[in-house]
Enzyme design. Structure first.
Site, PDB file in Angstrom:
ATOM      1  N   ARG A  43       0.805  -1.222   0.000  1.00 47.21           N
ATOM      2  CA  ARG A  43       0.000   0.000   0.000  1.00 47.21           C
ATOM      3  C   ARG A  43       0.834   1.266   0.000  1.00 47.21           C
ATOM      4  NH1 ARG A  43      -5.239   0.682   2.744  1.00 47.21           N
ATOM      5  NH2 ARG A  43      -6.284  -1.323   2.732  1.00 47.21           N
ATOM      6  N   LYS A 142       2.377 -19.798   4.468  1.00 47.77           N
ATOM      7  CA  LYS A 142       1.521 -20.284   5.520  1.00 47.77           C
ATOM      8  C   LYS A 142       1.172 -19.131   6.468  1.00 47.77           C
ATOM      9  CE  LYS A 142       3.346 -21.727   9.331  1.00 47.77           C
ATOM     10  NZ  LYS A 142       3.968 -20.644  10.110  1.00 47.77           N
ATOM     11  N   HIS A 172       8.651 -23.538   4.846  1.00 47.17           N
ATOM     12  CA  HIS A 172      10.087 -23.284   4.677  1.00 47.17           C
ATOM     13  C   HIS A 172      10.962 -24.334   5.353  1.00 47.17           C
ATOM     14  CE1 HIS A 172       9.902 -21.303   8.628  1.00 47.17           C
ATOM     15  NE2 HIS A 172      11.207 -21.400   8.671  1.00 47.17           N
ATOM     16  N   LYS A 176      15.031 -26.327   4.347  1.00 51.54           N
ATOM     17  CA  LYS A 176      16.241 -26.304   5.176  1.00 51.54           C
ATOM     18  C   LYS A 176      17.195 -27.411   4.728  1.00 51.54           C
ATOM     19  CE  LYS A 176      14.088 -24.414   9.330  1.00 51.54           C
ATOM     20  NZ  LYS A 176      14.807 -23.176   9.638  1.00 51.54           N
ATOM     21  N   GLU A 210      12.043 -22.719  20.306  1.00 55.06           N
ATOM     22  CA  GLU A 210      12.554 -21.372  20.032  1.00 55.06           C
ATOM     23  C   GLU A 210      12.761 -20.681  21.372  1.00 55.06           C
ATOM     24  OE1 GLU A 210      10.881 -19.368  16.315  1.00 55.06           O
ATOM     25  OE2 GLU A 210       9.163 -20.426  17.125  1.00 55.06           O
ATOM     26  N   ASP A 229       0.550 -22.651  14.060  1.00 54.78           N
ATOM     27  CA  ASP A 229       1.742 -21.967  13.548  1.00 54.78           C
ATOM     28  C   ASP A 229       2.870 -22.952  13.228  1.00 54.78           C
ATOM     29  OD1 ASP A 229       3.185 -19.568  12.920  1.00 54.78           O
ATOM     30  OD2 ASP A 229       4.265 -19.743  14.809  1.00 54.78           O
ATOM     31  N   HIS A 234       5.040 -27.306   9.882  1.00 54.17           N
ATOM     32  CA  HIS A 234       6.451 -27.704   9.979  1.00 54.17           C
ATOM     33  C   HIS A 234       6.639 -29.064  10.669  1.00 54.17           C
ATOM     34  CE1 HIS A 234       6.999 -23.685   8.700  1.00 54.17           C
ATOM     35  NE2 HIS A 234       6.997 -23.104   9.876  1.00 54.17           N
ATOM     36  N   LYS A 335       7.555 -21.346  22.119  1.00 54.82           N
ATOM     37  CA  LYS A 335       8.334 -20.109  22.169  1.00 54.82           C
ATOM     38  C   LYS A 335       8.840 -19.925  23.600  1.00 54.82           C
ATOM     39  CE  LYS A 335       6.544 -18.106  18.143  1.00 54.82           C
ATOM     40  NZ  LYS A 335       7.533 -18.119  17.056  1.00 54.82           N
TER      41      LYS A 335
END
Ligand code: BG6
Length: 490
Positions: A43, A142, A172, A176, A210, A229, A234, A335
């Site tokens: 935008r 995703k 993704h 890897k 993570e 997520d 994954h 996380k």
């Protein structure tokens, strides 16, 4: 071969963090075909020159070897252009069409790196503007939907405009190098195949941990959660890579057919199994490792103060087929855990009859596939390394854990092709092997949905866990019920 790569979401988070660095690396390695254009779309009202400056400023934040030299960036910047667009405005697509028509590229890639709510309309409008042509490919990031119905609706819309061979659904993790090596390990070597089954394998653990929190993505994450997520995509793709049968060849559909069979064989959930075999958690405030204090998930920007979104999931499942029946597959991801660490552990059964003694708690044989931050393989064995002088009577019987360690970064160098670099080049070249087919995605959503439903009906909130730990203790209790433990606990 000339290409035009249109980045919808050209000033967004993914473009900064992954796509531009991936494209730049491909450019630096000389693998980006000559004569390409990278056209950012968003935008913002920017000229080509302003867009180049913006990207330049972002690269200035990059440290170390990945930071471009000024002359290198100047050459890369020649590829960059910008078209201001409101993706919900049909008239704006005419502007993009005009830019693309300035020259006829061999391949046009439309990379939709926008908020998922814009996927369907963007595809519709691309088609309405006459831009879905035979040489066009579309890349979808995703999450593709938030449940089975929304995933199907998006796929339906996309397939009205594009054939399946033109649709590149990104996961993704498949790009890897470590995941490529997992395929190589299993299907390029015959060594493990006879062992890769229920008779020899006790359990398999997939960990994607993570140490960061939700960063600036609180608003997105709060409507998503760890199951959608990380697990739906994954972690399940890793599980497929571990569990699938050898494909008949290395072509995209042969690989995807086998992954699909694994997803279809996952044990369906019941209310009881969700309660017993799935643990969800949410990080609290704390001082990970005694260091800088971090906020609780509930106090992250963009997160509802009474949110029940999970930032951690651990679960147990099985692949119900002849190869795997009865072997637990554990998945955990979260996380603000103790480390950034993704790995897969294949735990073999102990020797059927013990003539040696192993130190208490020593695991039997174990193959560890390290995905990140290290990329490599460890094969854990028991050997006779004990200092025999101290305990001569038992020395010949006592075994010590040792391991063979193959570090792919050391072996092949750290300058290997990164996930996004690899996947972007695959799209330009039209290679679908590392992309997810719609039926795989649907099957994965079908499998996770009962868990989401059960959580919605559950009056209990997710379990709280301290940042810098391995999640709620219930995750350890869950695996301990089978007589096993997570690697850091054994
Ligand atoms: C993304 C998730 O798909 O993967 C993020 O949306 C997560 O929440 C990321 O941080 C992890 O990727 P990587 O490559 O850093 O392990």
């Amino acid at each position: 071969m000339s290409f035009d790569l249109v980045l919808f979401g050209g000033t967004g988070d993914l473009t900064w963090r992954k796509l531009m660095p991936g494209l730049f690396q491909a450019f630096r390695h000389g693998s980006l075909p000559e004569g390409g254009r990278i056209i950012g779309v968003a935008r913002d009202v920017l000229s080509d020159a302003q867009y180049r400056e913006l990207i330049h400023a972002r690269f200035d934040e990059v440290e170390g070897e990945k930071r471009p030299h000024p002359d290198e960036f100047a050459r890369f910047a020649e590829l960059l252009q910008f078209v201001p667009m409101d993706l919900s405005q049909p008239a704006d697509y005419a502007r993009l069409a005009a830019r693309l028509a300035e020259r006829e590229a061999d391949v046009v890639v439309m990379y939709v790196a926008t908020a998922p709510t814009l996927f369907a309309i963007t595809c519709e409008q691309i088609a309405a503007a006459g831009l879905a042509r035979a040489h066009t490919r579309i890349v979808l990031e995703k999450p593709l939907g938030h449940d089975l119905a929304s995933n199907r609706a998006i796929n339906h819309t996309v397939r009205r405009a594009f054939a399946e061979r033109q649709i590149f659904r990104i996961d993704h993790y498949l790009g890897k190098p470590s995941v490529q090596n997992l395929f190589a390990l299993r299907f390029g070597n015959a060594l493990f195949e006879p062992l890769w089954r229920r008779e020899t394998i006790a359990n398999i653990q997939i960990t994607i941990a993570e140490d960061i929190g939700v960063e600036k993505r609180g608003a997105f994450y709060d409507g998503t959660g760890a199951l959608r997520d990380m697990v739906q995509n994954h972690a399940l793709q890793l599980l497929c890579a571990i569990g699938m049968e050898p494909p008949i060849n290395a072509h995209a559909d042969a690989i995807r057919d086998e992954k699909l069979k694994v997803l279809r064989s996952l044990k369906p959930w019941t209310a009881h199994s969700v309660a017993q075999q799935v643990v969800r958690g949410q990080y609290a405030a704390g001082h990970p490792g005694g260091g800088t204090p971090v906020a609780a998930y509930l106090h992250e920007a963009g997160v509802a103060r009474d949110s029940r979104t999970e930032t951690f999931v651990a679960l147990r499942t099985e692949i119900a087929n002849w190869r795997w029946a009865g072997v637990p597959f554990y998945i955990r991801t979260g996380k603000r855990l103790a480390a950034r660490d993704a790995h897969i552990e294949v735990n073999f059964r102990p020797a059927p009859h013990a003539i040696f003694r192993a130190p208490h708690g020593a695991a039997a044989n174990r193959l560890v596939i390290n995905l990140q931050p290290r990329d490599g393989l460890e094969l854990h064995l028991l050997a006779q390394g004990q200092d025999q002088r101290h305990d001569r009577q038992h020395a010949s019987q006592l075994l010590t854990p040792v391991h063979l360690d193959l570090d792919f970064d050391k072996r092949f160098g750290t300058e290997r092709v990164g996930a996004y670099e690899r996947l972007l080049l695959d799209v330009i070249d039209g290679r679908l092997n590392l992309f997810v087919r719609s039926d795989e995605q649907e099957e994965a959503w079908r499998w996770v949905e009962p868990v989401l439903d059960a959580w919605r009906a559950d009056p209990e909130p997710p379990r709280s866990y301290a940042p810098g730990t391995w999640g709620p203790s219930a995750a350890s209790a869950m695996i301990a019920r089978d007589g096993y433990c997570w690697s850091e606990e054994c």
